[in-house]
Design an enzyme around this catalytic site. Sequence first.
Site, short mmCIF file in Angstrom:
data_model
loop_
_atom_site.label_atom_id
_atom_site.label_comp_id
_atom_site.label_asym_id
_atom_site.label_seq_id
_atom_site.Cartn_x
_atom_site.Cartn_y
_atom_site.Cartn_z
N ASP A 10 0.87 -1.19 0.00
CA ASP A 10 0.00 0.00 0.00
C ASP A 10 0.90 1.23 0.00
O ASP A 10 1.72 1.42 0.91
CB ASP A 10 -0.90 -0.02 1.25
N ASP A 104 -3.54 2.20 -5.52
CA ASP A 104 -2.21 2.17 -4.89
C ASP A 104 -1.99 0.94 -4.00
O ASP A 104 -1.12 0.95 -3.14
CB ASP A 104 -1.96 3.46 -4.08
N GLU A 105 -2.78 -0.08 -4.21
CA GLU A 105 -2.64 -1.29 -3.40
C GLU A 105 -2.64 -2.53 -4.28
O GLU A 105 -3.35 -2.58 -5.28
CB GLU A 105 -3.82 -1.45 -2.44
P1 TTP Z 1 -5.26 5.20 0.33
O1 TTP Z 1 -4.28 4.10 0.15
O2 TTP Z 1 -6.49 4.93 1.13
O3 TTP Z 1 -4.58 6.45 1.01
P2 TTP Z 1 -3.13 7.04 0.82
O4 TTP Z 1 -2.30 6.18 -0.07
O5 TTP Z 1 -3.26 8.45 0.38
O6 TTP Z 1 -2.58 7.04 2.29
P3 TTP Z 1 -2.07 5.80 3.17
O7 TTP Z 1 -0.64 6.08 3.45
O8 TTP Z 1 -2.90 5.84 4.39
O9 TTP Z 1 -2.29 4.56 2.35
O10 TTP Z 1 -5.75 5.72 -1.07
C1 TTP Z 1 -4.87 5.82 -2.19
C2 TTP Z 1 -5.18 7.05 -3.01
O11 TTP Z 1 -6.51 6.98 -3.47
C3 TTP Z 1 -5.09 8.32 -2.22
O12 TTP Z 1 -3.77 8.85 -2.29
C4 TTP Z 1 -6.09 9.20 -2.84
C5 TTP Z 1 -7.09 8.28 -3.46
N1 TTP Z 1 -8.33 8.27 -2.69
C6 TTP Z 1 -9.42 8.98 -3.16
O13 TTP Z 1 -9.35 9.59 -4.23
N2 TTP Z 1 -10.58 8.97 -2.43
C7 TTP Z 1 -10.69 8.31 -1.24
O14 TTP Z 1 -11.75 8.32 -0.61
C8 TTP Z 1 -9.56 7.57 -0.76
C9 TTP Z 1 -9.63 6.83 0.55
C10 TTP Z 1 -8.41 7.59 -1.51
MG MG Z 2 -2.15 4.12 0.25
#
Ligand code: TTP
Ligand code: MG
Length: 408
Positions: A10, A104-105
Amino acid sequence: MAARTILHIDMDAFFASIEQRRNPALRSRPVAVIGRGHRTVITTASYHARRYGVRTGMNIYEARRLCPQVVFVKANNRIYTDTSRRILAILEGFSPKIEPFSIDEAFIDVTGSTSLFGTPRTIALSIKKRIREETGLGSSVGIGPNKLMAKLASSMQKPDGLVLIEEGEVRSVLERLPVERLCGIGRKLAGRLNAMGIRTCGQLADCPAGILKSSFGMTGERLKLMAQGIDTSPVASVEEQERTRSVGHSITLPRNTSDTKTLKAYLLRLSEKVCSRARKHGLAGTRLILTVRYSDFHTFTRSRPLPCPTNDTRAVYLHALRIMDSIELKKAVRLIGIAMDVLARHLCQESLFEEDRRRTDLLRAMDTVNESFGEFTLTWGTILESRGETGVISPSWRPTGARNIDET
Ligand code: TTP
Ligand code: MG
């Protein structure tokens, strides 16, 4: 099931980190990315901004109040999807079994990769290093005996995390873990569990199966397994994901109705349509989703896994009825639909029983006739006639006048 080693990757503050990478002036500052569509809503914030309480879903005014120096950046979606692809390409170097889970996962099954690339921890470190070298971005990796535990592990030490949960540690990790930390248990479900006095996975695992089943139906069984850290779902490769589709159909009724007999007749029609399409493409349903839209356009869905993968009209129809029976209709229905999550080549083992073989042959024959003469020319007489003979096809079936299946 043989022991597996699954990694979940992630990316850290994905969109925000990409923006900071693109513009060095942003690196030392708190950053929040705002969507292009909803320009006032934050899609993600850098960890720096998160320290001030800035969060996904927050509006910019609230964010600025919490962190006056925050810099807002408009989303650049194409760059994010390109980066996502580059990360998947890196993962492909470590195993062919990769399942992209979001932008992103991804999950990666490295069970067969250790002889080539070293221990799971070594592989995780190599992946993190390659991602940083090639994209300049930080990531967190979780390692576990299945997807559920790997996903939990990646969230435990963010950012730049690396957490390994061994099979033997699963129980102790879950014991005091709040149920909502598990992927798949959302706020609503957690709220219902909390109301039953269940806050931790340990408590959920100890809850008698009967109680969970009566409160949550088939989901109850899954919840109990999840709370024990059991998850047998495979890491579905990209090709497998492409083969996984959903087959569905819905009907806007000629007249809004609350009459369950009429609705059930439509369900049969929909089951036949969806199943014949699934059969045509060699697909089998694993989960059935029922959609109901009321006269005021309020729409909701209810879903239940099918007991075994199937494309048999009767089995799907009976399942749809069970879902329907669990719903208390509040208004007249305007639209009704069913959809199945389907998998290719995952049918239950072909039955050795004569009667089941006849059913399969009959389904094939029906599909051939329906393909030539139009849908619903032929369908199951046995479903419609309460005392119909097994295997009798009722020609020219129409939805009106169908009998209640519960009578059969
Ligand atoms: P996430 O992996 O949930 O968040 P993140 O990568 O920003 O932070 P973390 O370090 O906690 O993993 O989501 C990945 C991307 O998806 C995030 O950068 C932005 C996008 N996103 C949205 O557009 N809307 C949303 O509701 C969420 C949760 C994420
Ligand atoms: Mg993330």
